[in-house]
Scaffold this motif. Structure first.
Motif, PDB file in Angstrom:
ATOM      1  N   GLN A  99       0.787  -1.133  -0.535  1.00  0.00           N
ATOM      2  CA  GLN A  99       0.002   0.304  -0.200  1.00  0.00           C
ATOM      3  C   GLN A  99       0.824   1.200  -0.533  1.00  0.00           C
ATOM      4  OE1 GLN A  99      -2.066  -0.999   3.544  1.00  0.00           O
ATOM      5  NE2 GLN A  99      -3.570  -1.665   3.214  1.00  0.00           N
ATOM      6  N   LEU A 100       0.851   2.277  -0.481  1.00  0.00           N
ATOM      7  CA  LEU A 100       1.020   3.789  -1.049  1.00  0.00           C
ATOM      8  C   LEU A 100       0.561   4.918   0.233  1.00  0.00           C
ATOM      9  CD1 LEU A 100       3.091   3.832  -4.380  1.00  0.00           C
ATOM     10  CD2 LEU A 100       3.522   2.836  -2.511  1.00  0.00           C
ATOM     11  N   ALA A 101       0.856   5.400   0.772  1.00  0.00           N
ATOM     12  CA  ALA A 101       0.008   6.014   1.419  1.00  0.00           C
ATOM     13  C   ALA A 101       0.356   7.322   0.786  1.00  0.00           C
ATOM     14  CB  ALA A 101      -0.002   6.213   2.935  1.00  0.00           C
ATOM     15  N   ILE A 102      -0.337   8.561   0.393  1.00  0.00           N
ATOM     16  CA  ILE A 102       0.172   9.347  -0.033  1.00  0.00           C
ATOM     17  C   ILE A 102      -0.440  10.706   0.402  1.00  0.00           C
ATOM     18  CG2 ILE A 102       0.611  10.312  -2.688  1.00  0.00           C
ATOM     19  CD1 ILE A 102      -0.179   7.703  -3.853  1.00  0.00           C
ATOM     20  N   ARG A 103       0.279  12.149   0.745  1.00  0.00           N
ATOM     21  CA  ARG A 103      -0.623  13.441   0.572  1.00  0.00           C
ATOM     22  C   ARG A 103       0.476  13.968  -0.211  1.00  0.00           C
ATOM     23  NH1 ARG A 103      -2.536  14.470   6.435  1.00  0.00           N
ATOM     24  NH2 ARG A 103      -2.832  16.427   5.467  1.00  0.00           N
ATOM     25  N   ALA A 104      -0.110  15.251  -1.031  1.00  0.00           N
ATOM     26  CA  ALA A 104       0.493  16.270  -1.199  1.00  0.00           C
ATOM     27  C   ALA A 104      -0.497  17.044  -1.905  1.00  0.00           C
ATOM     28  CB  ALA A 104       0.210  15.488  -3.127  1.00  0.00           C
ATOM     29  N   VAL A 105       0.685  18.074  -1.439  1.00  0.00           N
ATOM     30  CA  VAL A 105       0.073  19.885  -0.986  1.00  0.00           C
ATOM     31  C   VAL A 105       0.724  20.586  -1.538  1.00  0.00           C
ATOM     32  CG1 VAL A 105      -0.699  21.699   0.836  1.00  0.00           C
ATOM     33  CG2 VAL A 105      -0.183  19.022   1.602  1.00  0.00           C
ATOM     34  N   LYS A 106      -0.424  21.731  -2.349  1.00  0.00           N
ATOM     35  CA  LYS A 106       0.608  22.353  -3.312  1.00  0.00           C
ATOM     36  C   LYS A 106       1.096  23.221  -2.775  1.00  0.00           C
ATOM     37  CE  LYS A 106      -2.553  26.445  -4.496  1.00  0.00           C
ATOM     38  NZ  LYS A 106      -2.080  27.364  -3.565  1.00  0.00           N
ATOM     39  N   ASP A 107       1.838  24.088  -3.300  1.00  0.00           N
ATOM     40  CA  ASP A 107       2.898  25.465  -3.459  1.00  0.00           C
ATOM     41  C   ASP A 107       1.643  26.551  -2.678  1.00  0.00           C
ATOM     42  OD1 ASP A 107       4.151  27.557  -2.978  1.00  0.00           O
ATOM     43  OD2 ASP A 107       5.585  27.272  -5.133  1.00  0.00           O
ATOM     44  N   PRO A 108       1.961  26.890  -1.578  1.00  0.00           N
ATOM     45  CA  PRO A 108       1.170  27.698  -1.171  1.00  0.00           C
ATOM     46  C   PRO A 108       1.233  28.549  -1.850  1.00  0.00           C
ATOM     47  CG  PRO A 108       3.329  27.563   0.591  1.00  0.00           C
ATOM     48  CD  PRO A 108       3.408  26.838  -0.518  1.00  0.00           C
ATOM     49  N   GLU A 109       2.033  29.416  -2.775  1.00  0.00           N
ATOM     50  CA  GLU A 109       1.878  30.553  -2.867  1.00  0.00           C
ATOM     51  C   GLU A 109       1.678  29.767  -4.826  1.00  0.00           C
ATOM     52  OE1 GLU A 109       5.454  32.995  -2.812  1.00  0.00           O
ATOM     53  OE2 GLU A 109       5.047  32.939  -0.670  1.00  0.00           O
ATOM     54  N   GLY A 110       1.331  28.748  -5.622  1.00  0.00           N
ATOM     55  CA  GLY A 110       1.509  28.788  -6.569  1.00  0.00           C
ATOM     56  C   GLY A 110      -0.076  27.537  -7.321  1.00  0.00           C
ATOM     57  N   ALA A 111       0.612  27.390  -7.588  1.00  0.00           N
ATOM     58  CA  ALA A 111      -0.514  26.407  -9.037  1.00  0.00           C
ATOM     59  C   ALA A 111      -1.565  25.134  -8.157  1.00  0.00           C
ATOM     60  CB  ALA A 111      -0.558  26.110  -9.977  1.00  0.00           C
TER      61      ALA A 111
ATOM     62  N   ALA B 143      -6.916  21.303  -7.427  1.00  0.00           N
ATOM     63  CA  ALA B 143      -7.295  20.636  -5.340  1.00  0.00           C
ATOM     64  C   ALA B 143      -6.247  21.064  -5.504  1.00  0.00           C
ATOM     65  CB  ALA B 143      -7.104  19.315  -5.448  1.00  0.00           C
ATOM     66  N   ALA B 144      -6.257  22.245  -4.059  1.00  0.00           N
ATOM     67  CA  ALA B 144      -5.405  22.245  -2.398  1.00  0.00           C
ATOM     68  C   ALA B 144      -4.380  21.469  -2.802  1.00  0.00           C
ATOM     69  CB  ALA B 144      -6.029  23.562  -2.309  1.00  0.00           C
ATOM     70  N   GLU B 145      -4.975  20.003  -2.861  1.00  0.00           N
ATOM     71  CA  GLU B 145      -4.550  19.210  -1.679  1.00  0.00           C
ATOM     72  C   GLU B 145      -5.135  17.546  -1.970  1.00  0.00           C
ATOM     73  OE1 GLU B 145      -4.292  17.019   2.446  1.00  0.00           O
ATOM     74  OE2 GLU B 145      -4.694  19.500   2.527  1.00  0.00           O
ATOM     75  N   LEU B 146      -4.467  17.154  -2.202  1.00  0.00           N
ATOM     76  CA  LEU B 146      -5.052  15.339  -2.968  1.00  0.00           C
ATOM     77  C   LEU B 146      -4.120  14.173  -2.191  1.00  0.00           C
ATOM     78  CD1 LEU B 146      -4.168  16.228  -6.511  1.00  0.00           C
ATOM     79  CD2 LEU B 146      -6.741  15.927  -6.065  1.00  0.00           C
ATOM     80  N   ALA B 147      -4.709  13.333  -1.929  1.00  0.00           N
ATOM     81  CA  ALA B 147      -4.092  12.725  -0.280  1.00  0.00           C
ATOM     82  C   ALA B 147      -5.165  11.066  -0.882  1.00  0.00           C
ATOM     83  CB  ALA B 147      -4.670  12.525   0.862  1.00  0.00           C
ATOM     84  N   THR B 148      -4.201   9.744  -1.184  1.00  0.00           N
ATOM     85  CA  THR B 148      -4.942   8.425  -0.811  1.00  0.00           C
ATOM     86  C   THR B 148      -4.152   7.787  -0.482  1.00  0.00           C
ATOM     87  OG1 THR B 148      -6.069   7.226  -3.097  1.00  0.00           O
ATOM     88  CG2 THR B 148      -3.827   8.338  -3.627  1.00  0.00           C
ATOM     89  N   LEU B 149      -5.157   6.615   0.054  1.00  0.00           N
ATOM     90  CA  LEU B 149      -4.037   4.995   0.172  1.00  0.00           C
ATOM     91  C   LEU B 149      -4.431   4.269  -1.198  1.00  0.00           C
ATOM     92  CD1 LEU B 149      -3.008   3.305   2.724  1.00  0.00           C
ATOM     93  CD2 LEU B 149      -4.787   2.574   2.500  1.00  0.00           C
TER      94      LEU B 149
END
Length: 624
Positions: A487-499, A558-564
């Protein structure tokens, strides 16, 4: 033979999406944030941003523009967020956000010789050949001095011999190296800004790029006990590894070497033979694995992840490609030039000899030769001082150089999950490969791999702490499956000053039970408004870029994407790697800003005016 496959919708049951018509399993394992995220928990480590590949006028090629590029102190000051003067124009420049660490990777070959001559350093001007080089600089400029220092034809045979004897002597190198060390010590601020001591080993047989950036965990007192190894002292990477081993034994200093621009190597960077043309054995593979824990996947001179000819089913493979020699001569795309192919080859070698020579983590860096680490498309400072201005890059007065700036992008950066902001902690993060690369933006990316995660774990406030307890972070090795599925637990958050973010993908490579190499791209999380097609692909996120103003909006993505994500095609008998790729929504590319400023129609330029910036995690590996 390599077979390339796309996942089908059926195999993507755990892909993340927030659409009503998405599979229920996907919705249960996904988390998508359309508004600005809160601060991302980082557990017991901090995210540091840095550039491991910056050149000042102490590099002979950077000096080709004379003093149009920055000195080493200005480079450090700029990285620390302090306003500095751009030497060519005299204007103030300042980075929008300071870096946390920097490696001044000036070339060991000719280190600081040109700049010391330009400064009339008495310790080098005592040599007659230095006085002759000073005459060249005065009469013909910086390019003439660089031409001489790089072994070209504007010196007599006698002068050339004197150059090789005196300007490459240990005495001259020691003075130049001490200058690099002293500058790092002046700017090192543990806990605030880390100046890692390093250089570039510029090995390029037949102009095939085999360069490595090198840095050490050592402070100035220890670094003063050795001299950097130059390309002319070696016949291949094995000589570099031997130097590391000998120097560590003698001084206690440790080293990391980072291959870069494999895209310019014509297959040499990741070829499967040593300097003598012999196949790898386990001893060689262990050396390479130990001394080269990470590779530079992107920088100004192009990306080295993969190529459409190698990954025809990867719709994002065509990203900032420059497949050529250092001279600019185009070459065929070869597996030995690209990281994804190298990762596959490394596993195949592991099956053959028991050790993976290409178990690479991933970073980005700039390779700036201005002295300034510049990653913003809207404020790209160019590769060299001579291509800093918009008119230098586009239009009738564009500078005719091997790597035209209009064809480059303002890339990249290294994200490092470290215990502290100091030399040893950053070095340790590189060694364990808990690092990732971006094409410039500062997206926050976490990846943990294991077997016992719950779908709700990606929502936890203590996500990182839990991830370390339950699995391994990016760069790690999975434990044996024992009947379980990774399993891969993933969290990605945008650059706060970016796209905003378009999507998250998992790139899997594996060695089949038939011994063949395979790769597959899985779309695992994406922003609202789309559903997977039956072939596993995803509709485009859209494009908000206004080509008349070079502006965009975050009204999509999206500002944030997360998934298992659980591997739906796992075979416990097959060796595999997994890495995460995060794609932003389209934004304006730097040449669009230049074109509009110069009144040039962007449509008249044969370069796509937008770019989808991205991040790449270091892989995790499964070994049966």
């Amino acid at each position: 033979m390599m077979r390339l496959l796309f996942a089908t919708a059926a195999t993507l049951a755990l892909s993340a999406c927030n659409q009503a018509d998405a599979p229920a399993a996907a919705a249960q394992s996904a988390s998508v944030t359309e508004t600005a995220p809160a601060t991302m928990p980082v557990g017991d480590r901090v995210l540091l941003w840095g550039d491991t590949h910056v050149h000042s006028i102490n590099s002979i090629d950077a000096f080709s523009s004379g003093t149009a590029n920055a000195d080493i102190d200005s480079a450090y000051r700029f990285a620390r967020g302090i306003p500095v003067i751009f030497p060519r124009t005299g204007q103030k420049v300042q980075i929008d956000r300071p870096l946390d660490f920097l490696v001044m990777a000036d070339h060991a070959v000719g280190l600081a010789v040109s700049s010391r001559i330009a400064a009339n350093d008495p310790s080098i001007m005592e040599y007659p050949i230095a006085q002759r080089l000073r005459e060249l600089l005065t009469e013909e400029g910086g390019r003439a001095l660089t031409t001489a220092a790089m072994g070209q034809s504007n010196l007599t045979e006698e002068e050339r011999a004197a150059f090789m004897r005196d300007m490459r002597s240990d005495e001259v190198m020691a003075g130049s190296w001490q200058g690099q060390i002293d500058a790092a010590e002046r700017h090192n601020r543990p806990g605030e800004f880390t100046a890692l001591i390093g250089w570039e080993w510029t090995f390029a047989p037949a102009l095939r790029n085999m360069h490595r950036v090198v840095f050490t965990n050592a402070g100035g007192d220890v670094a003063s006990q050795f001299l950097p190894l130059a390309n002319y002292q070696t016949e291949g990477p094995e000589d570099l590894y031997a130097y590391f081993e000998q120097t560590r034994t003698r001084t206690g200093a440790d080293f990391v070497a980072i291959p870069h621009n494999s895209n310019l190597s014509e297959g040499r960077m990741f070829e499967l033979t040593d300097k003598n043309g012999d196949p790898f054995d386990a001893a060689y593979a262990e050396l390479r694995n130990a001394w080269e824990p990470v590779v530079e996947i992107t920088q100004y001179k192009g990306s080295s992840e993969t190529h459409p000819a190698l990954s025809p089913n990867d719709e994002f493979a065509d990203f900032e490609l420059r497949n050529m020699l250092l001279t600019g001569v185009p070459t065929d795309p070869l597996g030995g030039s690209y990281l994804r192919s190298a990762l596959l080859r490394g596993m195949a070698e592991q099956s053959r000899i028991g050790v993976n020579p290409f178990q690479y983590g991933i970073i980005g860096a700039s390779d700036s030769h201005t002295g300034f680490s510049s990653q913003e498309e809207s404020n790209f400072l160019g590769k060299l001082g001579e291509d800093y201005l918009p008119k230098d890059r586009l239009g009738p007065d564009a500078v005719n150089i091997i790597f035209p700036s209009a064809q480059m992008s303002a890339s990249g950066l290294a994200g490092v999950w470290a215990d502290r902001n100091d030399r040893q902690s950053i070095f340790d993060a590189f060694r364990r490969r808990e690092v990732y690369g971006t094409s410039g933006p500062r997206m926050s990316l976490r990846l943990f791999a294991g077997y016992g995660f719950a779908a709700s774990d990606v929502e936890r406030r203590d996500f990182a702490h839990h991830g370390y307890r339950m699995g391994v972070p990016m760069g790690g090795n999975l434990l044996p499956a024992n009947g379980r599925v990774p399993q891969l637990a993933i969290r990605a958050v945008k650059d706060p000053e970016g796209a905003n973010l378009d999507r998250v993908q998992v790139v899997k490579g594996w060695i089949g039970t038939d011994g063949e190499m395979h790769e597959r791209i899985y779309n695992v999380a994406w922003s609202a408004g789309r559903s997977l097609r039956t072939d596993g692909s995803l509709p485009d996120v859209g494009n908000t870029v206004d080509l008349a103003t070079a502006r965009y909006t975050n009204s999509i993505g999206a500002a944030e994407l997360a998934t298992l994500w659980t591997d739906p095609d796992f075979d416990p008998a097959e060796r595999a790697f997994y890495y995460v790729r995060v794609i932003e929504i389209p934004t304006p590319r730097h040449h669009l800003f230049d074109a509009l400023a110069l009144g040039i129609d962007p449509a008249s330029i044969d370069i796509t005016p937008t770019i989808q910036e991205r991040a790449w995690s270091s892989p995790v590996w499964y070994n049966p």
